[in-house]
Enzyme design. Structure first.
Site, PDB file in Angstrom:
ATOM      1  N   TYR A 279      -1.514  -0.203  10.423  1.00 33.94           N
ATOM      2  CA  TYR A 279      -1.743  -0.651   9.043  1.00 33.94           C
ATOM      3  C   TYR A 279      -0.575  -0.249   8.141  1.00 33.94           C
ATOM      4  O   TYR A 279      -0.037  -1.078   7.394  1.00 33.94           O
ATOM      5  CB  TYR A 279      -3.043  -0.057   8.508  1.00 33.94           C
ATOM      6  CG  TYR A 279      -3.320  -0.403   7.068  1.00 33.94           C
ATOM      7  CD1 TYR A 279      -3.868  -1.644   6.726  1.00 33.94           C
ATOM      8  CD2 TYR A 279      -3.038   0.492   6.047  1.00 33.94           C
ATOM      9  CE1 TYR A 279      -4.115  -1.968   5.411  1.00 33.94           C
ATOM     10  CE2 TYR A 279      -3.283   0.182   4.725  1.00 33.94           C
ATOM     11  CZ  TYR A 279      -3.818  -1.056   4.398  1.00 33.94           C
ATOM     12  OH  TYR A 279      -4.055  -1.376   3.083  1.00 33.94           O
TER      13      TYR A 279
ATOM     14  N   SER B 156       0.841  -1.196   0.000  1.00 36.63           N
ATOM     15  CA  SER B 156       0.000   0.000   0.000  1.00 36.63           C
ATOM     16  C   SER B 156       0.878   1.248   0.000  1.00 36.63           C
ATOM     17  O   SER B 156       2.008   1.223   0.522  1.00 36.63           O
ATOM     18  CB  SER B 156      -0.887   0.026   1.255  1.00 36.63           C
ATOM     19  OG  SER B 156      -1.536   1.273   1.398  1.00 36.63           O
TER      20      SER B 156
END
Length: 251
Positions: free
Chosen positions: A156, A142
């Site tokens: 995250y 990501s």
């Protein structure tokens, strides 16, 4: 670009995983689909085979944090479909909260699935591909892993940095050895899925064009790519180069 015929996708019951499965099924690819929600996978399998009768779709319930289960399921699916030539390590969680706010369980679960779970998948996939010296291993990271993220995205983002580092290190090892195994590190930007439902940003890409860009990029088999290229190809380097107080404005 190598024509891959049989693709395994984890986290395939919803979001980007489901979107990729639909695109590759329409392209005539055989699929091995894994997720924790077996009922949803079975519905998706039936739908894909009905729409694309020439393909085979195998499904398995799987918690990627369980290393023994990942090894067993990947081997079973590889045998059932006659050999998997692309593994897409997509399973992930977006839970999280600011550290020390009483929600450590959410951060731990995210870390287990995204970091340990990805390691489990990479181990199992490489055990299958190393003897063949062939195949394509895709890590779904990501843009959140490009630098530390605040508040609910802290853990995250840290797990996605782990995923990219794992991919890059494995690529370096295999490339220096002249291996026939291809490794790709994919860093999606903000694509409208459930995992991004709480994210407020002007950089959000709608789901359908986001999945289209993701599948096209993976099929090209680059070493590393930010997806979609516009705007992340330009913004990505800024996230790592600019001072933190400036770069945070982009995320």
């Amino acid at each position: 670009m190598t024509d891959r015929t049989t693709i395994l996708i984890t986290g395939a019951s919803s979001g980007l995983g489901e979107g990729m499965a639909r695109r590759w099924a329409a392209a005539g690819k055989n699929l091995a689909l894994c997720a924790r929600r077996l009922d949803r996978l079975e519905e998706l399998r039936d739908e894909l085979v009905a729409a694309n009768p020439s393909i085979r779709v195998a499904v398995r319930e799987l918690d990627v944090a369980d290393g023994a289960a990942v090894e067993r399921v990947f081997a079973e699916l590889d045998d059932e479909l006659g050999g998997i030539d692309r593994f897409v390590l997509n399973a992930g969680l977006g839970k999280g909260a600011s550290l020390g706010t009483g929600k450590a369980h959410a951060n731990r679960e995210t870390a287990m699935v995204n970091a340990v779970g990805t390691l489990n998948q990479a181990e199992a996939a490489m055990e299958i591909m190393r003897p063949r010296d062939a195949g394509h291993l895709v890590f779904i990271s990501s843009v959140s892993g490009l630098r530390g993220m605040p508040k609910a995205q802290n853990t995250y983002g840290a797990t996605k940095a782990f995923v990219s580092a794992l991919a890059q290190g494995l690529y370096a090892e295999l490339d220096s050895a002249g291996s026939g195994i291809t490794v790709t590190d994919i860093l999606p930007g903000y694509i409208r899925t459930d995992i991004n439902r709480s994210v407020k940003t002007s950089l959000m890409t709608e789901f359908e064009p986001g999945v289209d860009a993701l599948v096209k990029t993976i099929d090209d088999e680059p070493v590393r790519a930010l997806v979609p290229a516009k705007p992340w190809k330009a913004i990505g380097p800024l996230l790592t180069a600019l001072p933190e107080k400036v770069s945070r404005r982009f995320v």
